[in-house]
Write a protein that holds these residues in place. Structure first.
Motif, PDB file in Angstrom:
ATOM      1  N   LEU A 287      12.224  43.704  69.408  1.00  0.00           N
ATOM      2  CA  LEU A 287      11.313  44.227  68.383  1.00  0.00           C
ATOM      3  C   LEU A 287      10.979  45.684  68.690  1.00  0.00           C
ATOM      4  CD1 LEU A 287       9.653  43.377  65.852  1.00  0.00           C
ATOM      5  CD2 LEU A 287       7.711  43.024  67.415  1.00  0.00           C
ATOM      6  N   PHE A 288      11.398  46.588  67.797  1.00  0.00           N
ATOM      7  CA  PHE A 288      11.106  48.016  67.925  1.00  0.00           C
ATOM      8  C   PHE A 288       9.863  48.337  67.099  1.00  0.00           C
ATOM      9  CE2 PHE A 288      15.584  47.739  68.951  1.00  0.00           C
ATOM     10  CZ  PHE A 288      15.732  48.646  70.000  1.00  0.00           C
TER      11      PHE A 288
ATOM     12  N   VAL B 196       8.719  51.667  76.617  1.00  0.00           N
ATOM     13  CA  VAL B 196       8.904  52.860  75.798  1.00  0.00           C
ATOM     14  C   VAL B 196      10.403  53.138  75.739  1.00  0.00           C
ATOM     15  CG1 VAL B 196       8.476  55.339  75.646  1.00  0.00           C
ATOM     16  CG2 VAL B 196       6.635  53.796  76.350  1.00  0.00           C
ATOM     17  N   VAL B 197      10.943  53.268  74.542  1.00  0.00           N
ATOM     18  CA  VAL B 197      12.386  53.449  74.369  1.00  0.00           C
ATOM     19  C   VAL B 197      12.836  54.811  74.884  1.00  0.00           C
ATOM     20  CG1 VAL B 197      14.252  53.617  72.656  1.00  0.00           C
ATOM     21  CG2 VAL B 197      12.464  51.881  72.409  1.00  0.00           C
ATOM     22  N   HIS B 198      12.066  55.834  74.531  1.00  0.00           N
ATOM     23  CA  HIS B 198      12.401  57.206  74.924  1.00  0.00           C
ATOM     24  C   HIS B 198      11.100  57.978  75.055  1.00  0.00           C
ATOM     25  CE1 HIS B 198      13.782  61.419  74.330  1.00  0.00           C
ATOM     26  NE2 HIS B 198      14.797  60.996  75.051  1.00  0.00           N
ATOM     27  N   ASN B 199      11.095  59.007  75.901  1.00  0.00           N
ATOM     28  CA  ASN B 199       9.816  59.680  76.170  1.00  0.00           C
ATOM     29  C   ASN B 199       9.345  60.615  75.057  1.00  0.00           C
ATOM     30  OD1 ASN B 199      11.482  61.876  76.507  1.00  0.00           O
ATOM     31  ND2 ASN B 199      11.281  61.990  78.728  1.00  0.00           N
ATOM     32  N   HIS B 200      10.122  60.778  73.991  1.00  0.00           N
ATOM     33  CA  HIS B 200       9.664  61.595  72.869  1.00  0.00           C
ATOM     34  C   HIS B 200       8.501  60.904  72.161  1.00  0.00           C
ATOM     35  CE1 HIS B 200       9.800  64.396  69.497  1.00  0.00           C
ATOM     36  NE2 HIS B 200       9.535  63.335  68.744  1.00  0.00           N
ATOM     37  N   GLN B 201       7.465  61.673  71.861  1.00  0.00           N
ATOM     38  CA  GLN B 201       6.314  61.133  71.133  1.00  0.00           C
ATOM     39  C   GLN B 201       6.176  61.837  69.789  1.00  0.00           C
ATOM     40  OE1 GLN B 201       3.531  61.767  74.435  1.00  0.00           O
ATOM     41  NE2 GLN B 201       3.117  59.574  74.406  1.00  0.00           N
ATOM     42  N   CYS B 202       6.092  61.050  68.741  1.00  0.00           N
ATOM     43  CA  CYS B 202       5.972  61.579  67.379  1.00  0.00           C
ATOM     44  C   CYS B 202       4.510  61.833  67.023  1.00  0.00           C
ATOM     45  CB  CYS B 202       6.542  60.578  66.371  1.00  0.00           C
ATOM     46  SG  CYS B 202       8.328  60.378  66.446  1.00  0.00           S
TER      47      CYS B 202
ATOM     48  N   LEU C 232       0.362  56.969  75.499  1.00  0.00           N
ATOM     49  CA  LEU C 232       1.666  56.603  74.924  1.00  0.00           C
ATOM     50  C   LEU C 232       1.655  56.634  73.391  1.00  0.00           C
ATOM     51  CD1 LEU C 232       2.679  53.662  77.300  1.00  0.00           C
ATOM     52  CD2 LEU C 232       3.385  56.058  77.403  1.00  0.00           C
ATOM     53  N   ALA C 233       0.558  57.054  72.785  1.00  0.00           N
ATOM     54  CA  ALA C 233       0.496  57.130  71.322  1.00  0.00           C
ATOM     55  C   ALA C 233       1.606  58.035  70.796  1.00  0.00           C
ATOM     56  CB  ALA C 233      -0.861  57.657  70.879  1.00  0.00           C
ATOM     57  N   GLY C 234       2.253  57.614  69.737  1.00  0.00           N
ATOM     58  CA  GLY C 234       3.378  58.364  69.180  1.00  0.00           C
ATOM     59  C   GLY C 234       4.725  57.906  69.703  1.00  0.00           C
ATOM     60  N   SER C 235       4.722  56.987  70.666  1.00  0.00           N
ATOM     61  CA  SER C 235       5.976  56.490  71.251  1.00  0.00           C
ATOM     62  C   SER C 235       6.651  55.467  70.354  1.00  0.00           C
ATOM     63  CB  SER C 235       5.702  55.824  72.605  1.00  0.00           C
ATOM     64  OG  SER C 235       5.165  56.736  73.537  1.00  0.00           O
ATOM     65  N   LEU C 236       7.956  55.313  70.578  1.00  0.00           N
ATOM     66  CA  LEU C 236       8.699  54.180  70.031  1.00  0.00           C
ATOM     67  C   LEU C 236       8.747  53.123  71.125  1.00  0.00           C
ATOM     68  CD1 LEU C 236      10.600  52.890  67.842  1.00  0.00           C
ATOM     69  CD2 LEU C 236      12.491  53.924  69.108  1.00  0.00           C
ATOM     70  N   PHE C 237       8.165  51.969  70.845  1.00  0.00           N
ATOM     71  CA  PHE C 237       8.123  50.870  71.814  1.00  0.00           C
ATOM     72  C   PHE C 237       9.209  49.847  71.498  1.00  0.00           C
ATOM     73  CE2 PHE C 237       3.652  52.285  71.254  1.00  0.00           C
ATOM     74  CZ  PHE C 237       3.382  52.718  72.550  1.00  0.00           C
TER      75      PHE C 237
ATOM     76  N   ARG D 135      24.389  54.714  75.182  1.00  0.00           N
ATOM     77  CA  ARG D 135      24.608  56.023  75.810  1.00  0.00           C
ATOM     78  C   ARG D 135      23.341  56.641  76.384  1.00  0.00           C
ATOM     79  NH1 ARG D 135      27.510  56.649  70.852  1.00  0.00           N
ATOM     80  NH2 ARG D 135      29.764  56.441  71.146  1.00  0.00           N
ATOM     81  N   LYS D 136      22.189  56.031  76.101  1.00  0.00           N
ATOM     82  CA  LYS D 136      20.889  56.598  76.501  1.00  0.00           C
ATOM     83  C   LYS D 136      20.766  58.029  75.981  1.00  0.00           C
ATOM     84  CE  LYS D 136      19.944  53.030  79.249  1.00  0.00           C
ATOM     85  NZ  LYS D 136      20.060  51.840  78.422  1.00  0.00           N
ATOM     86  N   GLN D 137      21.141  58.205  74.722  1.00  0.00           N
ATOM     87  CA  GLN D 137      21.218  59.549  74.145  1.00  0.00           C
ATOM     88  C   GLN D 137      20.254  59.673  72.967  1.00  0.00           C
ATOM     89  OE1 GLN D 137      24.661  60.225  71.680  1.00  0.00           O
ATOM     90  NE2 GLN D 137      24.896  62.322  72.414  1.00  0.00           N
ATOM     91  N   HIS D 138      19.427  60.721  73.007  1.00  0.00           N
ATOM     92  CA  HIS D 138      18.451  60.995  71.947  1.00  0.00           C
ATOM     93  C   HIS D 138      18.905  62.215  71.158  1.00  0.00           C
ATOM     94  CE1 HIS D 138      14.561  62.932  70.528  1.00  0.00           C
ATOM     95  NE2 HIS D 138      14.566  61.775  69.907  1.00  0.00           N
TER      96      HIS D 138
END
Length: 290
Positions: free
Chosen positions: A249-250, A5-11, A268-273, A43-46
């Motif tokens: 691959l994103f 998972v790239v970042h913990n934000h879920q869409c 993890l649904a909604g995640s960017l993998f 930067r690990k910045q969202h």
């Protein structure tokens, strides 16, 4: 193959990932929340840009800003200020429609599809936008989604999701004209519906499967399924290559309309993998020529 998972934000409805090679940033949208997301791998910045209405797709412009297509039409977002200037809406007479997926071709025109908010069959179209004007290219689509071009720019690939197919058109890069529509890939219902799409350096197509828990790789010359990657979410929406070598691959996904039980089974649904060093290389995204 490690799925991260790239970042913990879920869409609610993550879509349309775009890799910025210059800044090593991945961008993607949440259509339903009306947001553009930005994540810097270094930067690990969202960061989030608010569009404040349904936004179907974005592309980078050659001036570093975004072109976007949303419920209000096609416009430009200034990344420094967050301000949006809308310049065109070919469907202003169709208030029940919105824009969905889109991409730029090799000379920097934006190709973008529309759809009905109610997913009414044949209510959408595909347009090409350049010089602040749009031109109708494909009529009577239902849910415009994946787009890609062959390396020699002689073929344009397109997905209208409910058809469960990928079609190809002969493509003229100079004029932007398309002709000779034919089906090159047919996808079985049990695999889920084809959604977003990208192409790799070998000319093979990578397709995200809505309701199919997977991304697949296909040969458009033979229609053959070459490879599949199973994912921990059902509604897989799109994919693109990124990373310094374009071999990561994103993959975007959605959690919209999942039941409580389904959400429990796919947290993890909604995640960017991302799948790093996936074994294949993509091609750089084209920028909008502004």
């Amino acid at each position: 193959m490690k799925i991260e998972v790239v970042h913990n934000h879920q869409c609610e409805l993550g879509e349309g990932p775009v890799w910025d090679a210059q800044e090593e940033v991945i961008f993607w949208v949440d259509i339903l929340q009306g947001e553009i997301h930005h994540y810097s791998l270094q930067r690990k910045q969202h960061k989030t840009y608010a569009v404040n209405e349904m936004v179907g797709c974005i592309a980078l412009c050659n001036d570093g800003n975004f072109i976007l297509a949303s419920k209000s039409g096609i416009g430009f977002l200034n990344r420094a200020t967050g301000e949006i200037e809308y310049v065109e809406n070919p469907e202003s007479h169709l208030p029940e429609n919105r824009f969905n997926d889109g991409k730029c071709d090799a000379v920097g025109r934006l190709w973008v599809g529309s759809m009905s908010l109610l997913e009414t069959p044949n209510a959408g179209s595909v347009y090409v936008f350049e010089n602040n004007r749009s031109t109708l290219k494909i009529k009577k689509t239902t849910i415009s989604n994946g787009m890609a071009w062959s390396a020699d720019n002689k073929i344009y690939y397109f997905i209208d999701t409910p058809t469960a197919t990928v079609v190809a058109y002969d493509f003229d890069l100079n004029t932007g004209s398309i002709s000779n529509k034919r089906v090159v890939i047919a996808i079985d219902e049990k695999e889920g519906y084809p959604d977003g799409m990208t192409i790799d350096q070998e000319g093979m197509l990578w397709i995200a499967h809505w309701g199919g828990w997977q991304v697949t790789r296909w040969d458009p010359n033979t229609g053959e399924l070459l490879y599949r990657i199973k994912l921990p979410a059902a509604k897989i929406t799109s994919c693109t290559f990124g990373g310094t070598q374009l071999n990561d691959l994103f993959i975007t996904s959605a959690k919209a309309d999942l039941t409580d039980e389904e959400l429990k089974n796919q947290p993890l649904a909604g995640s960017l993998f991302v799948i790093k060093n996936c074994g294949y290389q993509g091609v750089p995204a084209f920028k909008f020529n502004r």
